[in-house]
Each structure stands twice: as C-alpha cells, then as structure tokens.
Write a protein that holds these residues in place. Structure first.
Motif, PDB file in Angstrom:
ATOM      1  N   ALA A   1       0.824  -1.218   0.000  1.00  0.00           N
ATOM      2  CA  ALA A   1       0.000   0.000   0.000  1.00  0.00           C
ATOM      3  C   ALA A   1       0.850   1.258   0.000  1.00  0.00           C
ATOM      4  N   GLU A   2       2.122   1.158   0.371  1.00  0.00           N
ATOM      5  CA  GLU A   2       3.041   2.285   0.398  1.00  0.00           C
ATOM      6  C   GLU A   2       4.348   1.885  -0.266  1.00  0.00           C
ATOM      7  N   PRO A   3       5.065   2.823  -0.879  1.00  0.00           N
ATOM      8  CA  PRO A   3       6.342   2.456  -1.507  1.00  0.00           C
ATOM      9  C   PRO A   3       7.373   2.069  -0.458  1.00  0.00           C
ATOM     10  N   PRO A   4       8.251   1.133  -0.790  1.00  0.00           N
ATOM     11  CA  PRO A   4       9.308   0.752   0.153  1.00  0.00           C
ATOM     12  C   PRO A   4      10.325   1.884   0.305  1.00  0.00           C
ATOM     13  N   GLU A   5      11.066   1.857   1.392  1.00  0.00           N
ATOM     14  CA  GLU A   5      12.069   2.884   1.661  1.00  0.00           C
ATOM     15  C   GLU A   5      13.433   2.467   1.122  1.00  0.00           C
ATOM     16  N   ARG A   6      14.245   3.488   0.804  1.00  0.00           N
ATOM     17  CA  ARG A   6      15.650   3.312   0.433  1.00  0.00           C
ATOM     18  C   ARG A   6      15.819   2.357  -0.745  1.00  0.00           C
ATOM     19  N   THR A   7      15.096   2.606  -1.810  1.00  0.00           N
ATOM     20  CA  THR A   7      15.207   1.779  -3.004  1.00  0.00           C
ATOM     21  C   THR A   7      16.296   2.315  -3.936  1.00  0.00           C
ATOM     22  N   THR A   8      16.772   1.431  -4.790  1.00  0.00           N
ATOM     23  CA  THR A   8      17.806   1.773  -5.772  1.00  0.00           C
ATOM     24  C   THR A   8      17.327   1.297  -7.132  1.00  0.00           C
ATOM     25  N   GLY A   9      16.925   2.232  -7.982  1.00  0.00           N
ATOM     26  CA  GLY A   9      16.404   1.846  -9.289  1.00  0.00           C
ATOM     27  C   GLY A   9      15.463   2.881  -9.857  1.00  0.00           C
ATOM     28  N   LEU A  10      14.296   2.439 -10.303  1.00  0.00           N
ATOM     29  CA  LEU A  10      13.330   3.296 -10.994  1.00  0.00           C
ATOM     30  C   LEU A  10      12.007   3.304 -10.251  1.00  0.00           C
ATOM     31  N   LEU A  11      11.564   4.493  -9.860  1.00  0.00           N
ATOM     32  CA  LEU A  11      10.220   4.680  -9.312  1.00  0.00           C
ATOM     33  C   LEU A  11       9.393   5.311 -10.414  1.00  0.00           C
ATOM     34  N   PHE A  12       8.325   4.632 -10.828  1.00  0.00           N
ATOM     35  CA  PHE A  12       7.550   5.047 -11.995  1.00  0.00           C
ATOM     36  C   PHE A  12       6.088   5.201 -11.598  1.00  0.00           C
ATOM     37  N   ALA A  13       5.552   6.406 -11.808  1.00  0.00           N
ATOM     38  CA  ALA A  13       4.171   6.715 -11.421  1.00  0.00           C
ATOM     39  C   ALA A  13       3.380   7.086 -12.665  1.00  0.00           C
ATOM     40  N   ASN A  14       2.709   6.119 -13.254  1.00  0.00           N
ATOM     41  CA  ASN A  14       1.912   6.370 -14.449  1.00  0.00           C
ATOM     42  C   ASN A  14       0.463   6.638 -14.054  1.00  0.00           C
ATOM     43  N   GLU A  15       0.023   7.871 -14.288  1.00  0.00           N
ATOM     44  CA  GLU A  15      -1.345   8.289 -13.958  1.00  0.00           C
ATOM     45  C   GLU A  15      -1.685   8.000 -12.496  1.00  0.00           C
ATOM     46  N   TRP A  16      -0.777   8.369 -11.621  1.00  0.00           N
ATOM     47  CA  TRP A  16      -1.041   8.321 -10.182  1.00  0.00           C
ATOM     48  C   TRP A  16      -1.481   9.681  -9.659  1.00  0.00           C
ATOM     49  N   LEU A  17      -0.694  10.713  -9.959  1.00  0.00           N
ATOM     50  CA  LEU A  17      -0.925  12.017  -9.348  1.00  0.00           C
ATOM     51  C   LEU A  17      -2.273  12.616  -9.722  1.00  0.00           C
ATOM     52  N   ASP A  18      -2.790  12.296 -10.910  1.00  0.00           N
ATOM     53  CA  ASP A  18      -4.085  12.862 -11.301  1.00  0.00           C
ATOM     54  C   ASP A  18      -5.226  12.338 -10.448  1.00  0.00           C
ATOM     55  N   ASN A  19      -4.983  11.257  -9.695  1.00  0.00           N
ATOM     56  CA  ASN A  19      -6.004  10.713  -8.807  1.00  0.00           C
ATOM     57  C   ASN A  19      -5.716  10.989  -7.336  1.00  0.00           C
ATOM     58  N   VAL A  20      -4.676  11.766  -7.046  1.00  0.00           N
ATOM     59  CA  VAL A  20      -4.465  12.223  -5.672  1.00  0.00           C
ATOM     60  C   VAL A  20      -5.493  13.322  -5.406  1.00  0.00           C
ATOM     61  N   PRO A  21      -6.401  13.129  -4.445  1.00  0.00           N
ATOM     62  CA  PRO A  21      -7.490  14.097  -4.254  1.00  0.00           C
ATOM     63  C   PRO A  21      -6.982  15.478  -3.874  1.00  0.00           C
ATOM     64  N   LEU A  22      -7.690  16.491  -4.363  1.00  0.00           N
ATOM     65  CA  LEU A  22      -7.325  17.879  -4.068  1.00  0.00           C
ATOM     66  C   LEU A  22      -8.569  18.743  -3.972  1.00  0.00           C
ATOM     67  N   GLU A  23      -8.361  19.943  -3.449  1.00  0.00           N
ATOM     68  CA  GLU A  23      -9.454  20.906  -3.361  1.00  0.00           C
ATOM     69  C   GLU A  23      -9.591  21.673  -4.675  1.00  0.00           C
ATOM     70  N   VAL A  24     -10.795  22.127  -4.924  1.00  0.00           N
ATOM     71  CA  VAL A  24     -11.085  22.983  -6.077  1.00  0.00           C
ATOM     72  C   VAL A  24     -11.455  24.365  -5.544  1.00  0.00           C
ATOM     73  N   ALA A  25     -10.948  25.400  -6.202  1.00  0.00           N
ATOM     74  CA  ALA A  25     -11.244  26.777  -5.799  1.00  0.00           C
ATOM     75  C   ALA A  25     -11.889  27.527  -6.948  1.00  0.00           C
ATOM     76  N   GLU A  26     -12.695  28.535  -6.588  1.00  0.00           N
ATOM     77  CA  GLU A  26     -13.311  29.410  -7.580  1.00  0.00           C
ATOM     78  C   GLU A  26     -13.438  30.795  -6.980  1.00  0.00           C
ATOM     79  N   VAL A  27     -13.228  31.830  -7.804  1.00  0.00           N
ATOM     80  CA  VAL A  27     -13.376  33.192  -7.280  1.00  0.00           C
ATOM     81  C   VAL A  27     -14.854  33.575  -7.246  1.00  0.00           C
ATOM     82  N   ASP A  28     -15.240  34.213  -6.150  1.00  0.00           N
ATOM     83  CA  ASP A  28     -16.618  34.686  -6.040  1.00  0.00           C
ATOM     84  C   ASP A  28     -16.748  36.062  -6.717  1.00  0.00           C
TER      85      ASP A  28
END
Length: 365
Positions: free
Chosen positions: A127-154
């Motif tokens: 469920a979490e990446p291992p620590e102290r790795t040596t090689g390639l960490l590859f995140a394909n279409e991960w960050l777009d699904n990290v939840p975030l807030e949406v803002a709008e000007v009133d």
C-alpha cells in the motif's frame, strides 16, 4: 450550479452535506466501496498507455536498463510501480527485461486495492512504496487521482473552496487560506483575485491584474506536490518518473480540468463511487516541491522516441519478403503511433528527477 456556470456561495459545508472536493474524492475513490476497490480495476473504465500497448511496458523496461547502467549494475535493482492498478505495468516490465537484468530486479506494485489473483509472484504488493530503493520509481497516472481541493473566485474576487454533495451539486464554501492560498497564488492565480480578510470578505482596493490566461476556477495541487516529494524521498539512488496529463504555469486551464470517467467515457464528476474522478497535474509545481539537479519535463512522445518508439511504418519492401513480419511490424507501428500521438497519449507530461545518477534520457528533446 446555475445557468451562468458559476456555483452559489455558502459559508461552510455541514455534516452529511456538501464538503470539499478533496474529502469527497478520497471517499469516492478509495473508501470501502470506492471506485478503485472494484474488481474490474482502472482498465474497466479508461485506457492508459499501459493498456494501449505492451510497447509501453517494453519502453519502461528499456528505461530501467538505462538506470541500471547508470547505477553500475547493482546486485538488487528496484522497480517501483506507483498506482499499479492490477499490476499490468510491473508484469510487462519484468517480461520485457533481459534475463540477466530481470534476475536482479525486485519489482514492487504500490496500490490500495487488494492483490489481484494470478499476478507474477515476483511482484511484491504494497500500500506504500518501500524505503531506500535503488532503481526506478515510476508513477503512471497516479498524481491525477491524488485528491485535491477545487477553488473558484466569487463575485468579489475572493477565491473560495468549492463544496460538493454526493450527487455532484456544487456550492462555494469558505475562503481559501493558509498553505493552500499560498500555493494558489504562486502556481495558479485566478482572474480578479483579491486577498481575503479574516472574516472572508475581499480586501479593499482594486483587484490585482490577472496573470496571463488566468481563469475563474483552479485545482489546488498542494497534496500532489507533497505526495510526489514523499515518493521521491523513498529513492536512495536512481530515477523517479511521473507521467500524467499535465499543464504548466502560463497555460493553466481557465476553468480547471476536474472530470469523471465511467466505462470508457468522460462524464460529469460525481463523488458517489460510480466513476473515476481525475484532474490534470501541475507537474511544474510537483517538480519544485522536490528540487533536484537534472529535473526535466518532457512530453511523452519525446521520452518514448528516445526509448525507441517512433510509430514509423515498416518499409513496404518487407511485405514481399516477409508478409507475416510486415503485418506484425505494421501493427506495432500503429500501437507506437498511438502512444506518441499529438493530441492524445503523446501529450502526457513526463517529470523526470534523477537521484544521484546522470540524465539517462539526455537524448530526448
């Protein structure tokens, strides 16, 4: 949402009522009955580069080999696949590696959903990446699904959080404050934006001049910056790569990019667990959250072409000397062309951050 496309203001969400998009998305995607907990996985609803062609995994395998060379061929070579879905990329990379590299590779799939049946036993599931790795960490279409807030000007020019109900109905909530306001001001300033006073009212005076291309709505990417910096921090030496639909300062979408996907089709984002909820990534902000020498932003087409995927058709003469080989080569060229196509998968952004190694994609332009 009214006919004018703007959401109506409200002071705050109530328990069981509208809440910020970050909390709503987290529950809808990753809760007990969330979208990503379903047995069909992401491939049942949308098509990523991984699902488009095995050529993508083969290109990532070549990238891993370049990292291996830059590391001096370590005894253990790590491949960490962030947001692994059902392990398709990790399995494809292992299958495409030369035997001597595969024998030293420790593959790890990072995913909140349970381990799928029949997955290659060589792939560790976490469920979490291992620590102290040596090689390639590859995140394909991960960050777009990290939840975030949406803002709008009133109408007064105050950026406010957008609150959303389980049915997708939106309202404006409290003003954006603190680190989120700082992120918004630095990375995605909105049109007519004025700072808010302590009571949430617009500060007196004229609104500042809007940044070029500024719009009325934005996604606050701070959680993605922090998630990416944390993931890169697990890498002792090697290369971290984030691949996503992305935008950079000066070309932010004026009305944001939040959207949904269900059964292969774009749809209105509704945080009820029935659809994927995604938004493009401010990859330049992610890069700045973890400043490293050699950091690069590339379009996918440039990265994949440097890794041997061009989409070029095979020579027609092959059709007469080896008809079956020509058909196979033509099919592969078609798949490669999709992966590098402008206006499609080729427009994905690649954020590359080497950790203690030289640039292994120096030939990419």
């Amino acid at each position: 949402m009214g006919d004018n496309g703007r959401v109506e203001p409200v002071t705050a969400g109530t328990e069981g009522g509208p809440r910020g998009w970050r909390a709503a998305t987290r529950a809808a995607l990753y809760g007990p009955d969330g979208f990503y907990r379903g047995p069909e996985g992401p491939a049942g609803h949308f098509r990523t580069s991984v699902h488009a062609s095995p050529l993508f995994a083969e290109a990532v395998a070549r990238l891993l080999c370049r990292v291996d060379e830059a590391l001096g061929r370590p005894a253990v070579l790590d491949f960490v696949d962030m947001a692994a879905g059902r392990g398709e990329l990790a399995a494809g990379v292992l299958a495409a590696l030369p035997a001597d590299v595969a024998a030293r590779t420790r593959a790890c799939a990072v995913e909140l959903a349970g381990r799928p049946g029949g997955l290659d036993r060589r792939i560790e599931w976490r469920a979490e990446p291992p620590e102290r790795t040596t090689g390639l960490l590859f995140a394909n279409e991960w960050l777009d699904n990290v939840p975030l807030e949406v803002a709008e000007v009133d109408p007064e020019g105050v950026p406010r959080l957008v609150l959303v109900g389980d049915d997708g109905t939106e309202r404006l909530g409290p003003p954006v404050t603190g680190p989120e306001a700082e992120w918004l001001a630095r990375w995605w300033p909105l049109a007519g934006e004025r700072p808010a006073t302590d009571d949430g009212e617009a500060a007196p005076g004229a609104a500042p001049e809007a940044a070029s291309g500024a719009g009325l709505r934005a996604e606050i990417g701070l959680p993605r910056d922090l998630a990416w910096a944390s993931a890169v921090g697990t890498l002792a030496r090697g290369l971290a790569v984030a691949v996503d639909y992305a935008h950079t300062a000066g070309a932010r979408p004026p009305f944001g990019t939040l959207t949904g996907f269900r059964e292969g089709r774009g749809t209105t984002p509704v945080p009820d667990g029935s659809c994927d909820i995604t938004a493009h990534v401010a990859l330049d902000a992610c890069a700045a959250a973890c400043p490293l020498p050699g950091t690069r932003l590339l379009p996918q087409r440039a990265a994949l072409r440097a890794l041997g995927l061009t989409g070029s058709r095979p020579p027609l003469a092959l059709a007469s000397t080896d008809p079956a080989g020509y058909v196979r080569a033509l099919a592969a060229a078609s798949e490669a062309a999709e992966l590098v196509a402008p206006g499609g998968l080729g427009d994905f952004g690649w954020l590359l951050q080497p950790v203690g190694i030289p640039d292994v994609l120096a030939d990419a332009a």
